[in-house]
Design an enzyme around this catalytic site. Structure first.
Site, short mmCIF file in Angstrom:
data_model
loop_
_atom_site.label_atom_id
_atom_site.label_comp_id
_atom_site.label_asym_id
_atom_site.label_seq_id
_atom_site.Cartn_x
_atom_site.Cartn_y
_atom_site.Cartn_z
N ARG A 103 0.88 -1.18 0.00
CA ARG A 103 0.00 0.00 0.00
C ARG A 103 0.91 1.22 0.00
O ARG A 103 1.55 1.51 1.02
CB ARG A 103 -0.92 -0.02 1.22
N HIS A 130 -7.36 1.00 -6.38
CA HIS A 130 -7.60 0.08 -5.25
C HIS A 130 -8.28 -1.18 -5.81
O HIS A 130 -9.45 -1.45 -5.54
CB HIS A 130 -8.46 0.77 -4.20
N GLN A 133 -10.17 -3.96 -3.46
CA GLN A 133 -11.49 -3.55 -2.96
C GLN A 133 -12.56 -3.74 -4.04
O GLN A 133 -13.63 -4.29 -3.79
CB GLN A 133 -11.45 -2.08 -2.52
N ASP A 222 -17.34 7.04 -1.02
CA ASP A 222 -16.05 6.89 -0.34
C ASP A 222 -15.75 8.24 0.32
O ASP A 222 -16.40 9.25 0.00
CB ASP A 222 -14.98 6.52 -1.40
N CYS A 262 -16.54 1.52 0.63
CA CYS A 262 -15.35 0.69 0.87
C CYS A 262 -14.90 0.73 2.32
O CYS A 262 -14.20 -0.17 2.77
CB CYS A 262 -14.23 1.12 -0.06
N ARG A 290 -13.59 -9.09 1.36
CA ARG A 290 -12.17 -8.79 1.08
C ARG A 290 -11.34 -10.05 1.41
O ARG A 290 -10.40 -10.38 0.69
CB ARG A 290 -11.69 -7.62 1.95
#
Ligand code: CP
Ligand code: NVA
Length: 308
Positions: A103, A130, A133, A222, A262, A290
């Site tokens: 990340r 991402h 996700q 988000d 998310c 996930r």
């Protein structure tokens, strides 16, 4: 050839469908307490330049459930790209472990890491994308709705890393995607153009909340300020205020609209508490999935025979 997962755009449609089906199988096996040691003896290095709850816990738990191990490298541990070059980190980790999830802030650092690694590298979120996700979200949507190719997914908020990955997913899987955002917060034009180039579906961007959310099958949102944009939070709160997903927006969508986020969520900012915690919301299922999607991804990238 070593495969990475840096972007959904790197995957073929049949590879995405395979990962979704494998996630379903792994989920059912976990619920039925049928353990798999497909990744016994394999180690995952986890490089995090930013905080995480979901990505960290699901990758770490996921590889353990498949018989492997994980080493979490927090921001201060290796001082990614500062203490030594990204290429040296990649070459060293490639000697010791089997797969890396990273990340990072800059997407180009992740690409540099992948280019210098001889083991698979997974994007655990960058400023640009991402993918884990959104792949997990496509799995969740397919569980809830079956065929997702006819859906009209509407994202209300910033044209950020989540939106970029949604654009690639929509182009590949054939559902319509609309971003509703304030002027100046549109997606990266290169990503939009690349996604549109091969898309069978419609990928739109509008500033008009009423027009953009009319009849939506899925409403997604988000945070308004992503990790790394904290200094812009106050300004963004003002600009994005008309773009909150709330009861009024919900009333404009399809009757059976699905609400997704998310996480982390900021109740009262990008989404009202009654909507994010209401009956249309599937945020907990998203977070759960996930785990299953990333187990599928790890097993597939590491070519566990049962996952191919
Ligand atoms: N959605 C998500 O990636 O959450 P984390 O930032 O907690 O990993
Ligand atoms: N856009 C958000 C997503 C968090 C999972 C961020 O980058 O902070």
């Amino acid at each position: 050839m070593t495969r990475n997962l840096l972007s959904i755009d790197d995957l073929t449609v049949s590879e995405i469908e395979h990962l979704i089906a494998l996630s379903g199988r792994l989920k059912a096996d976990l619920k039925a307490r049928r353990p798999h040691a497909w990744l016994s003896g394999r180690t995952l290095a986890m490089i995090f330049e930013k905080p995480s709850l979901r990505t960290r816990v699901t990758f770490e738990t996921g590889i353990h459930q498949l018989g492997g191990d994980a080493i979490y490298l927090a921001p201060g541990d290796i001082q990614f790209g500062q203490r030594e070059s990204v290429a040296d980190i990649a070459k060293n980790l490639s000697c010791w472990v089997d797969v890396i999830v990273a990340r990072t802030f800059s997407h180009s650092s992740l690409v540099e890491l992948a280019d210098a690694s001889t083991i698979p590298v997974i994007n655990g979120l960058t400023d640009l994308l991402h993918p884990c996700q959104v792949l997990a979200d496509c799995f969740t949507l397919s569980e809830v709705r079956g065929d997702i190719s006819k859906l009209n997914v509407v994202f209300v908020g910033d044209g950020n890393n989540m939106v970029h990955s949604w654009l690639y997913a929509a182009a590949k899987l054939g559902f319509d995607f609309t971003l509703v955002c304030p002027a100046g917060y549109e997606p990266d034009p290169e990503v939009l153009e690349r996604a549109r180039k091969n898309a069978k579906s419609t990928l739109s961007v509008t500033c008009d909340v009423e027009e953009g959310t009319a009849g939506a099958d899925v409403l997604y949102t988000d945070v308004w300020a992503s990790m790394g944009q904290e200094a812009e939070s106050e300004r963004r709160k003002k600009v994005f205020a008309p773009y909150q997903v709330n009861a009024q927006v919900l009333a404009n969508a399809a009757d059976n609209v699905i609400v997704m986020h998310c996480l982390p969520a900021h109740r009262g900012e990008e989404i009202s508490a009654e909507v994010v915690d209401g009956p249309h919301s599937i945020i907990v299922a998203q977070a759960e999935n996930r785990l299953h999607l990333q187990k599928a991804l790890l097993a597939w990238l590491l070519e566990a025979p049962e996952a191919m």
